[in-house]
Design a protein around this motif. Sequence first.
Motif, PDB file in Angstrom:
ATOM      1  N   ARG A   1      44.596  32.885  37.634  1.00  0.00           N
ATOM      2  CA  ARG A   1      44.183  33.399  36.327  1.00  0.00           C
ATOM      3  C   ARG A   1      42.935  32.772  35.817  1.00  0.00           C
ATOM      4  O   ARG A   1      42.130  33.465  35.014  1.00  0.00           O
ATOM      5  CB  ARG A   1      45.265  32.960  35.389  1.00  0.00           C
ATOM      6  CG  ARG A   1      46.512  33.771  35.657  1.00  0.00           C
ATOM      7  CD  ARG A   1      47.630  33.419  34.586  1.00  0.00           C
ATOM      8  NE  ARG A   1      47.288  33.734  33.120  1.00  0.00           N
ATOM      9  CZ  ARG A   1      47.754  35.201  32.689  1.00  0.00           C
ATOM     10  NH1 ARG A   1      48.226  35.975  33.562  1.00  0.00           N
ATOM     11  NH2 ARG A   1      47.286  35.400  31.582  1.00  0.00           N
TER      12      ARG A   1
ATOM     13  N   LEU B   1      41.439  34.899  32.864  1.00  0.00           N
ATOM     14  CA  LEU B   1      42.334  35.560  32.037  1.00  0.00           C
ATOM     15  C   LEU B   1      42.982  34.436  31.060  1.00  0.00           C
ATOM     16  O   LEU B   1      43.173  33.209  31.608  1.00  0.00           O
ATOM     17  CB  LEU B   1      43.476  36.124  32.865  1.00  0.00           C
ATOM     18  CG  LEU B   1      43.155  37.165  33.700  1.00  0.00           C
ATOM     19  CD1 LEU B   1      44.445  37.336  34.546  1.00  0.00           C
ATOM     20  CD2 LEU B   1      42.613  38.527  33.168  1.00  0.00           C
TER      21      LEU B   1
ATOM     22  N   HIS C   1      46.648  37.664  28.067  1.00  0.00           N
ATOM     23  CA  HIS C   1      46.320  38.758  29.134  1.00  0.00           C
ATOM     24  C   HIS C   1      47.644  38.819  29.739  1.00  0.00           C
ATOM     25  O   HIS C   1      48.121  37.924  30.540  1.00  0.00           O
ATOM     26  CB  HIS C   1      44.924  38.499  29.959  1.00  0.00           C
ATOM     27  CG  HIS C   1      43.813  38.587  29.311  1.00  0.00           C
ATOM     28  ND1 HIS C   1      43.064  37.579  29.237  1.00  0.00           N
ATOM     29  CD2 HIS C   1      43.076  39.637  28.562  1.00  0.00           C
ATOM     30  CE1 HIS C   1      41.966  37.742  28.569  1.00  0.00           C
ATOM     31  NE2 HIS C   1      41.985  39.032  28.074  1.00  0.00           N
TER      32      HIS C   1
ATOM     33  N   PRO D   1      48.149  41.059  33.013  1.00  0.00           N
ATOM     34  CA  PRO D   1      47.471  41.922  34.190  1.00  0.00           C
ATOM     35  C   PRO D   1      48.845  42.796  34.706  1.00  0.00           C
ATOM     36  O   PRO D   1      49.787  42.086  34.821  1.00  0.00           O
ATOM     37  CB  PRO D   1      46.833  41.085  35.148  1.00  0.00           C
ATOM     38  CG  PRO D   1      47.707  39.762  34.959  1.00  0.00           C
ATOM     39  CD  PRO D   1      47.779  39.533  33.519  1.00  0.00           C
TER      40      PRO D   1
END
Length: 78
Positions: A27, A32, A36, A38
């Motif tokens: 991350r 990120l 976030h 993903p």
Amino acid sequence: MTLLAADRLGFGGVWYSTDAAELPGVRDILGLSDEHYPVGFMVFGTPIEVRQKPRVNVSQYTQVWQAPNQLSAWITEK
């Protein structure tokens, strides 16, 4: 499609799922934040080895959908 296009251009690529995004440090590397979430990410590069097994021509197994109950053969450029 992106992975197929990269392969056609001579690049290697791999899709990593969300599990890989939760590995230690990933991350941070991807930048990120906690907001976030993903679904995955792709990594591309130049292969160091040539593909050992050539890809087969799949056109004999592929059809183009024209309309309901109307299929035609997939035509590939030679």
